[in-house]
Design a protein around this motif. Structure first.
Motif, PDB file in Angstrom:
ATOM      1  N   LEU A  92       0.816  -1.215   0.000  1.00 35.36           N
ATOM      2  CA  LEU A  92       0.000   0.000   0.000  1.00 35.36           C
ATOM      3  C   LEU A  92       0.853   1.271   0.000  1.00 35.36           C
ATOM      4  O   LEU A  92       0.402   2.337   0.427  1.00 35.36           O
ATOM      5  N   HIS A  93       2.072   1.158  -0.525  1.00 34.03           N
ATOM      6  CA  HIS A  93       2.972   2.321  -0.605  1.00 34.03           C
ATOM      7  C   HIS A  93       2.314   3.434  -1.414  1.00 34.03           C
ATOM      8  O   HIS A  93       1.882   3.237  -2.544  1.00 34.03           O
ATOM      9  N   ARG A  94       2.189   4.583  -0.798  1.00 34.71           N
ATOM     10  CA  ARG A  94       1.602   5.794  -1.388  1.00 34.71           C
ATOM     11  C   ARG A  94       0.109   5.683  -1.715  1.00 34.71           C
ATOM     12  O   ARG A  94      -0.435   6.504  -2.440  1.00 34.71           O
ATOM     13  N   TRP A  95      -0.551   4.662  -1.204  1.00 33.57           N
ATOM     14  CA  TRP A  95      -2.004   4.611  -1.255  1.00 33.57           C
ATOM     15  C   TRP A  95      -2.489   5.382  -0.035  1.00 33.57           C
ATOM     16  O   TRP A  95      -1.963   5.223   1.052  1.00 33.57           O
ATOM     17  N   SER A  96      -3.482   6.231  -0.211  1.00 34.66           N
ATOM     18  CA  SER A  96      -4.008   7.057   0.881  1.00 34.66           C
ATOM     19  C   SER A  96      -5.506   6.861   0.996  1.00 34.66           C
ATOM     20  O   SER A  96      -6.169   6.503   0.024  1.00 34.66           O
ATOM     21  N   LEU A  97      -6.016   7.150   2.169  1.00 35.81           N
ATOM     22  CA  LEU A  97      -7.461   7.061   2.377  1.00 35.81           C
ATOM     23  C   LEU A  97      -8.138   8.325   1.857  1.00 35.81           C
ATOM     24  O   LEU A  97      -7.627   9.439   2.048  1.00 35.81           O
ATOM     25  N   TYR A  98      -9.274   8.130   1.201  1.00 33.79           N
ATOM     26  CA  TYR A  98     -10.077   9.232   0.657  1.00 33.79           C
ATOM     27  C   TYR A  98     -11.534   9.029   1.038  1.00 33.79           C
ATOM     28  O   TYR A  98     -11.977   7.911   1.242  1.00 33.79           O
ATOM     29  N   ARG A  99     -12.252  10.126   1.058  1.00 36.58           N
ATOM     30  CA  ARG A  99     -13.706  10.083   1.251  1.00 36.58           C
ATOM     31  C   ARG A  99     -14.324  10.169  -0.153  1.00 36.58           C
ATOM     32  O   ARG A  99     -14.061  11.102  -0.904  1.00 36.58           O
ATOM     33  N   CYS A 100     -15.116   9.186  -0.499  1.00 36.75           N
ATOM     34  CA  CYS A 100     -15.738   9.136  -1.820  1.00 36.75           C
ATOM     35  C   CYS A 100     -17.083   9.850  -1.792  1.00 36.75           C
ATOM     36  O   CYS A 100     -17.660  10.072  -0.725  1.00 36.75           O
TER      37      CYS A 100
END
Length: 179
Positions: A92-100
């Protein structure tokens, strides 16, 4: 994680690219990336698989925020996957959480998002070019039909466009001189 503090994901759950069966991959960028140079072969493989999998999720380019679900998608032991994710250069390198826009919290990746936005932009450009070509051809056919009835009128661009607009408003799909 408080969903209110997360950035909004830029693509909507409504966006689709069903005919997009390939992904653009910047080979040189990948070859010199920190992930490729510092990640383990296993982490790099899962990282790439996650990128590929994200293209089929909604919103486009996102992944579920649940590690157990991601492990199932990758067909790997959840405990082992969780351990790999703790590494600096994990899957998950450079994967970030977002609000959809549907309120869901999901992982997103800037590179994947940019790639998809470019694909959607190209699709819209192509759609606009196709529509413009269709209108030009329709006007050309109308002009030829009108020329058979009144040559001077067929040379009047405003009149041809007005007739085309009127025929379109009337729902005339199959145009003939009887119209």
């Amino acid at each position: 994680v408080d969903a209110g503090s997360l950035p909004d994901y830029p693509l909507s759950v409504e966006e689709r690219i069903d005919s997009h069966y390939f992904l653009t991959w910047e080979r040189r960028r990948w070859l010199s990336s920190d992930m490729r140079l510092r990640g383990t072969p296993e982490c790099r493989a899962y990282y790439f698989d996650l990128i590929c999998l994200s293209f089929d999720h909604s919103p486009l380019g996102t992944l579920p925020a649940d590690l157990a679900t991601l492990a199932r998608m990758l067909m790997v032991d959840p405990t082992h996957f969780a351990q790999l994710c703790k590494l600096d250069y994990g899957p998950l390198h450079r994967w970030s959480l977002y609000r959809c826009d549907n309120g869901e919290v999901r992982y997103g990746h800037a590179y994947v998002t940019r790639t998809l936005q470019e694909a959607l932009s190209r699709r819209e450009d192509n759609r606009a070019r196709t529509e413009a070509a269709n209108v030009a051809k329709r006007l050309q056919r109308l002009r030829a039909t009108v020329a058979g009835l009144h040559l001077d009128l067929s040379k009047n661009d405003a009149a041809i466009r007005w007739m085309d607009e009127w025929l379109t408003q009337q729902g005339c799909a199959k145009r003939s001189t009887s119209w």
